[in-house]
Design a protein around this motif. Sequence first.
Motif, PDB file in Angstrom:
ATOM      1  N   LEU A 116      -2.662 -11.339  -7.050  1.00  0.00           N
ATOM      2  CA  LEU A 116      -3.590 -11.350  -5.923  1.00  0.00           C
ATOM      3  C   LEU A 116      -2.889 -11.596  -4.591  1.00  0.00           C
ATOM      4  CD1 LEU A 116      -6.560 -13.325  -7.525  1.00  0.00           C
ATOM      5  CD2 LEU A 116      -6.046 -10.868  -7.614  1.00  0.00           C
ATOM      6  N   ASN A 117      -1.739 -12.259  -4.614  1.00  0.00           N
ATOM      7  CA  ASN A 117      -1.033 -12.540  -3.365  1.00  0.00           C
ATOM      8  C   ASN A 117      -0.356 -11.313  -2.777  1.00  0.00           C
ATOM      9  OD1 ASN A 117       0.990 -12.256  -5.235  1.00  0.00           O
ATOM     10  ND2 ASN A 117       2.022 -14.190  -4.755  1.00  0.00           N
ATOM     11  N   GLN A 118      -0.407 -10.179  -3.481  1.00  0.00           N
ATOM     12  CA  GLN A 118       0.178  -8.949  -2.954  1.00  0.00           C
ATOM     13  C   GLN A 118      -0.877  -8.023  -2.326  1.00  0.00           C
ATOM     14  OE1 GLN A 118       2.817  -6.962  -5.717  1.00  0.00           O
ATOM     15  NE2 GLN A 118       3.847  -8.870  -6.288  1.00  0.00           N
ATOM     16  N   GLY A 134     -12.434   6.787   3.275  1.00  0.00           N
ATOM     17  CA  GLY A 134     -11.067   7.067   2.865  1.00  0.00           C
ATOM     18  C   GLY A 134     -11.067   8.000   1.678  1.00  0.00           C
ATOM     19  N   ILE A 135      -9.911   8.615   1.408  1.00  0.00           N
ATOM     20  CA  ILE A 135      -9.871   9.646   0.364  1.00  0.00           C
ATOM     21  C   ILE A 135      -9.464   9.089  -1.002  1.00  0.00           C
ATOM     22  CG2 ILE A 135      -9.441  11.520   1.985  1.00  0.00           C
ATOM     23  CD1 ILE A 135      -6.506  11.417   1.234  1.00  0.00           C
ATOM     24  N   ARG A 136      -8.801   7.937  -1.042  1.00  0.00           N
ATOM     25  CA  ARG A 136      -8.362   7.387  -2.322  1.00  0.00           C
ATOM     26  C   ARG A 136      -9.472   6.522  -2.918  1.00  0.00           C
ATOM     27  NH1 ARG A 136      -1.918   5.799  -2.274  1.00  0.00           N
ATOM     28  NH2 ARG A 136      -1.154   7.685  -1.231  1.00  0.00           N
ATOM     29  N   ASP A 162       1.609  -2.566  -2.167  1.00  0.00           N
ATOM     30  CA  ASP A 162       1.433  -2.449  -0.718  1.00  0.00           C
ATOM     31  C   ASP A 162       0.785  -1.119  -0.360  1.00  0.00           C
ATOM     32  OD1 ASP A 162       2.487  -4.930  -0.262  1.00  0.00           O
ATOM     33  OD2 ASP A 162       4.472  -4.218   0.332  1.00  0.00           O
ATOM     34  N   GLU A 163       1.262  -0.052  -1.011  1.00  0.00           N
ATOM     35  CA  GLU A 163       0.705   1.279  -0.735  1.00  0.00           C
ATOM     36  C   GLU A 163      -0.750   1.368  -1.188  1.00  0.00           C
ATOM     37  OE1 GLU A 163       1.274   5.976  -2.032  1.00  0.00           O
ATOM     38  OE2 GLU A 163       2.890   4.538  -2.426  1.00  0.00           O
ATOM     39  N   GLY A 218      -5.981   2.486   0.047  1.00  0.00           N
ATOM     40  CA  GLY A 218      -7.244   2.538  -0.676  1.00  0.00           C
ATOM     41  C   GLY A 218      -8.438   2.611   0.257  1.00  0.00           C
ATOM     42  N   ALA A 219      -9.415   3.403  -0.119  1.00  0.00           N
ATOM     43  CA  ALA A 219     -10.661   3.484   0.664  1.00  0.00           C
ATOM     44  C   ALA A 219     -11.377   2.135   0.597  1.00  0.00           C
ATOM     45  CB  ALA A 219     -11.550   4.595   0.118  1.00  0.00           C
TER      46      ALA A 219
END
Length: 616
Positions: free
Chosen positions: A417-419, A481-483, A608-609, A614-615
Amino acid sequence: MKHLGAPPSDLDRGWLVEPDPREHGTRSHHSVHEAIFVDGLATIRIEVPRGGMLKLLSAGTGSETWTIEAIAPGGASHSGDGTISKIRRGSMVPGGDATAQRLDIRDPEPGVWTVNVRGGERDRSMTLLVEDGSPIRLRAWLDDYSNLAGDTVTVHAGCSFPDDISINGDVAMSNATAAGATMLSMSARLLHEDGTSSGLAARSNRLQLHSMDAGIHTVIIDATIDDGVGGLLHRTATLPIAVEHDAPVLSGTAKVEPMDASRRRIELGLAGQPDRDRVLAGAEIWATSSDGHRPRCWIGGITPIDDGSVSLVLDADWLHGCDADTVEIRSLRLADVDTFVALTRLDRLPLEGVVIPATRASGLRTDRMHMGVLGPDRFVTSRTMHESAPPLRSAQPGGHNLMLVHGYCEDGDAWPLNQFTGDFTEYENLSQNFSHDQFALDIRSFGNQYKSYSIVAHSQGGNAGLHLYTFYWSGLDWSTGIRKVQALGTPLQGTPLAGSIADLGAIFGIQCGSNYDMTYDGAAQWASFIPSWARASTWVWSTTFEDGWFYDYCNIGSDLLLSDPEDGVVEVSGAHLNGTNDMGTKEGWCHIQGMADPAQTLDTNRNDEMDSEGAR
C-alpha cells in the motif's frame, strides 16, 4: 447488466466464436506416482529418457524430513550431494502450507531408475512427481463443451510436441506419430468431490463417462509414451470437466420489439421455465448488403430468464445499409454464467420486423452500440456481498479511486500500500474460491460506495475486473481515463494449476480447491464472450523467474506442472489475451512471496505506472 455489441471483425479474428475443445483441454510434461512406506522406505521405479534435467519431488505428510535417493540404471547413486545432483527445498506449491524437497539431476542416464524415499511412517502413502526433461506432452481434450447431466462425455488423449499444444489434438497427435512418438498405453480414473476415485475404461486413445451428474468432475489419465528415439516416458494429465443441468430449451420463435430509435429487443421463446434465473448469451447477427450475406455484428450479455423467454438487445445501427428482410440470428449460445458451458445452441433463426435506421451511428452512440444503455431492468443482486466493508485506506466514500484487487485464495495484503498515492482503496475478501462472475459481483458490491474507480488487479482479480467491466455497469464505467483494468499475473488463458489442485491439493496443503474458470477450457470459453472494446481497456503484465545455471523456477512444486517461462502460478503464454494491451514480460519476479524471486506485486516501477496511469 450491459447489452453487449461487437463488430464483425471480432468474429473474423475468432475472439467471439465458441472455442474448439480439441485446441484446449489439458497438457502435461510430468508424471505422478504413488507408493506406501514399508519399514520407513518407499520405492518407485521410473523410465527416464536421454538428456534434459530429471526432477523428483516427494510429497506427503512429513515430507520435509524425508530423504530421497535416485539410483541410475548403471548403479550410480544420487542424493543431491554430487556434482550433477542438487536438493532444492521450499514451499511445495504456491499458496500451500506444506514444505518439501526436490532432487534435481542433470543429464541423467537413460533407462529405468530406482527412487528410494526414506523417513515416512509405516503404511503412509508417498506421492512422487517427476519431470524427465523430454519435451513430449500428454494432452487430453473433450469432443464437446456442452455436457449436460445424463449425457455421455467423451475424452480423447494423445501425445504432442510443445509447438503443437494449441492446435487440434488429433492433428498434434498425428504430427507426433509421424515423428516416431506413440502413446503405448493409458489408464484413467474419475476423481470424485469427496476425494475418492473410480476407474474408467479406456479404449485406444478415448474414454467415455456415462450418465454424469451436474458438477465439476476430474479425469486423471496416466500414459506410457514411446518417444521415438528409444526412450519410454510416463505422463499424468488432469482434466476437469464441467457438467451442467437445467438447460433452457428454445422454442424456435423470436419476437422483435422496438426499445427506442435504434435498439430492438429480441425475445427468444422457451419451451417451459427452467429453474435457473439467468444465462450468458451470445449470437451473431447476419444480414444482406451490397457485399453479400455476412455477419454484421455480435450481440450478447448476461440476461435474465423471465416469463418463458430470454432477451437479447440489437442496436440496429450495426445494420446500416442492410436489407431488413434478410436479418437473422446465427450461432446462438446460451451458457451458464459461472462455467460458461453452452446449455443451448441454435444454428440460425430469421428475425422479422427489424427496422434499420437511415443514418449511421457516431460518437457517443458507438459506446451505446457496445454496452447498451443503463436502465432499471439491468441490475442484478450480488450473490457474494461483503458482510462489512474493509478499511478504506486513503479513499473516501463517494470519491473517485484506484481499487487494488487481490487474486484467488488470497491470505493477506497482495499489494504494497505504501507504493500507491492519492485516492485508492483496497478490496479484500480473503481465502475465497470464486467463479469469475461471483468475484466480479463481489468487487462491484464493495465498489458501490464510490462514484468511480478503475482496478489494479493481481492474478484472478484481473479476470474478475475484465468480467465486471464487460458484463455489468459499475464504477468502472464512470471513471475518467482509458486504463479501466490493469492486470498482473492474470491467467487470462488459464493455468494448469487450476485443475491439478483437484488431484494434488490435499497432498500439497492447498485449502481453497480447484477453480474451473481458470483451467484452459474454462478460460477459453470465458474469453469467447469478451468483446474487443473490453479487451482494449485492459492492460496486462506478466513476469517470470531470472533464469540461471541449474536454477530455472519460481516454485519447486509448480515448476513441474507449468511450462516455461512462468511465474510459479501462471505461464507467460496464459497471462496475455489477444486484443488487450500487452505490457510485456519482466524477468526476476514471481507470482507471490515465498518463491525464488520477489513477488511481482512489489515492483515499484510497475506500481508507479499503474498508480499514475489508472483511471479514477
